[in-house]
Write an enzyme that holds these catalytic residues in place. Structure first.
Site, PDB file in Angstrom:
ATOM      1  N   CYS A  94       0.851  -1.200   0.000  1.00 34.82           N
ATOM      2  CA  CYS A  94       0.000   0.000   0.000  1.00 34.82           C
ATOM      3  C   CYS A  94       0.885   1.249   0.000  1.00 34.82           C
ATOM      4  O   CYS A  94       1.841   1.332   0.781  1.00 34.82           O
ATOM      5  CB  CYS A  94      -0.891  -0.003   1.235  1.00 34.82           C
ATOM      6  SG  CYS A  94      -1.871   1.510   1.347  1.00 34.82           S
ATOM      7  N   GLU A 122       3.669  -5.932   8.557  1.00 35.94           N
ATOM      8  CA  GLU A 122       4.007  -4.546   8.220  1.00 35.94           C
ATOM      9  C   GLU A 122       5.189  -4.053   9.062  1.00 35.94           C
ATOM     10  O   GLU A 122       6.097  -3.379   8.547  1.00 35.94           O
ATOM     11  CB  GLU A 122       2.789  -3.638   8.439  1.00 35.94           C
ATOM     12  CG  GLU A 122       3.082  -2.206   8.028  1.00 35.94           C
ATOM     13  CD  GLU A 122       1.969  -1.250   8.395  1.00 35.94           C
ATOM     14  OE1 GLU A 122       0.784  -1.614   8.292  1.00 35.94           O
ATOM     15  OE2 GLU A 122       2.291  -0.117   8.796  1.00 35.94           O
ATOM     16  N   SER A 144      -9.944  -5.057   5.140  1.00 38.26           N
ATOM     17  CA  SER A 144      -9.642  -6.128   4.169  1.00 38.26           C
ATOM     18  C   SER A 144     -10.867  -6.987   3.874  1.00 38.26           C
ATOM     19  O   SER A 144     -10.739  -8.082   3.329  1.00 38.26           O
ATOM     20  CB  SER A 144      -8.502  -6.993   4.710  1.00 38.26           C
ATOM     21  OG  SER A 144      -8.732  -7.323   6.062  1.00 38.26           O
TER      22      SER A 144
HETATM   23  S1  SF4 Z   1      -5.480  -0.231   5.927  1.00 30.43           S
HETATM   24 FE1  SF4 Z   1      -5.607  -0.035   3.724  1.00 30.43          FE
HETATM   25  S2  SF4 Z   1      -5.177   2.133   3.227  1.00 30.43           S
HETATM   26 FE2  SF4 Z   1      -4.519   1.699   5.343  1.00 30.43          FE
HETATM   27  S3  SF4 Z   1      -2.340   1.240   5.090  1.00 30.43           S
HETATM   28 FE3  SF4 Z   1      -3.452  -0.722   5.122  1.00 30.43          FE
HETATM   29  S4  SF4 Z   1      -3.843  -1.167   2.967  1.00 30.43           S
HETATM   30 FE4  SF4 Z   1      -3.256   1.006   3.101  1.00 30.43          FE
END
Ligand code: SF4
Length: 326
Positions: free
Chosen positions: A102, A132, A273
């Protein structure tokens, strides 16, 4: 429930797919169309069981590491982002990569790189083991220390308390993160804040919407998978905002009828998601039990979209030009 209490549903909006998830899922679908199966995907493209299973049926193969991908194949990196060593490994193995990280996660990676270059100690607020956080930490492993919530603050050690910055995972609870930041500031008054919010717009908006819903709900049902950080946070936020009970379910089949005992108002939302078809299933399930009156609670609108990963756009454009040429 008393005979006079009307049963209703408060449906939070925004909910479900964010721009980053939408882009990542479409990237896998388009890659399957463009190059044919199999397409390898490193880790779950997004943290949702239904989405992963649907893509698996279409020909995506999910792997944990790039070393499981046969040389020369195509591999897609998930929306959560990867550390630079993963790109290097893919290059060594001659894999064609499509990076579906993202853009809002990439933004945090860039901040980490910049502050590391300026020799800051970076305190990354996030959940240990989350993909992440692993990806972001990999951008500057010698400069980044993970801070997993307010309780972790006392353990933090830095080289120079006047050269410290905090960054965060994109999908945390806004309120809990600020608690952690306040505790960090008490220890390190010179703590620098990131130039803009790391917790992304989608996480923030879903939390704001569920807070409004929760205040008037006896029960809040959050649709989302248990490994989805932002979905888990929505349950916590709902309970913190006054919901009498809150549960996370992957789909309607996981709802327990007993949860409805004495419940007049059910709040419903879903993580970033989650495709809306799963929420529709929950609404149908509730309607069959007398909760057919649905009121949408929408504190804000969302319009953000992201273009597809550049590698894919290049190949789709070339294909379109070939077709146009005859
Ligand atoms: S929740 Fe969605 S918009 Fe937010 S960082 Fe994750 S993938 Fe990106």
């Amino acid at each position: 429930m008393t005979a006079t209490t009307a049963r209703r549903v408060l449906l939070a909006a925004p909910r479900g797919y964010c721009a980053g998830v939408d882009r990542a899922v479409i990237a896998v679908e388009k890659a399957l169309e463009q190059y044919g199966a199999p397409i390898y995907v490193r880790k779950e493209i997004v943290h949702n069981k239904y989405v992963v299973e649907t893509l698996r049926k279409k020909g995506a193969i999910f792997v944990d590491e790039t070393e499981e991908v046969p040389e020369g194949s195509i591999v897609i990196f998930s929306a959560h982002g990867v550390a630079p060593v993963v790109h290097e490994e893919a290059e060594r193995r001659k894999l064609a990569t499509i990076d579906a990280t993202c853009p809002l996660v990439t933004k945090v990676h860039k901040e980490a790189v910049r502050f590391a270059k300026e020799d800051y100690d970076i305190l990354l607020i996030g959940h240990e083991g989350h993909e992440e956080v692993i990806g972001t930490s990999g951008e500057a492993p010698d400069h980044i220390t993970l801070v997993d919530g307010p309780g972790d603050v006392e353990n933090v050690e830095v080289r120079d308390p006047d050269k410290v910055v905090w960054l965060s995972q994109t999908t945390l609870s806004v309120d809990e993160t600020m608690e952690t930041v306040d505790a960090l500031k008490e220890r390190f008054p010179g703590l620098v804040s990131p130039p803009s919010d790391d917790i992304c717009y989608a996480t923030q908006n879903r939390q704001t919407a569920v807070k409004q819903v929760a205040a008037d709900s006896d029960l809040v049902i959050v649709v989302g998978s248990k490994n989805s950080s932002n979905s888990v946070r929505l349950v916590e936020v709902a309970l913190g905002a006054g919901a009498k009970a809150g549960h996370l379910v992957d789909n309607a089949s996981e709802i327990d009828e007993a949860w409805l005992e004495g419940v007049a108002t059910v709040g419903v939302t879903s993580g970033a998601s989650v495709p809306d078809v799963l929420v529709e299933g929950v609404l149908e399930w509730l309607a069959e039990r007398g909760y057919g009156d649905v009121e949408v609670v929408q504190p804000m609108e969302e319009k953000l979209t992201f273009s597809l990963p550049k590698e894919l756009r290049r190949d789709l454009r070339a294909e379109a030009e070939r077709k146009a040429a005859g």
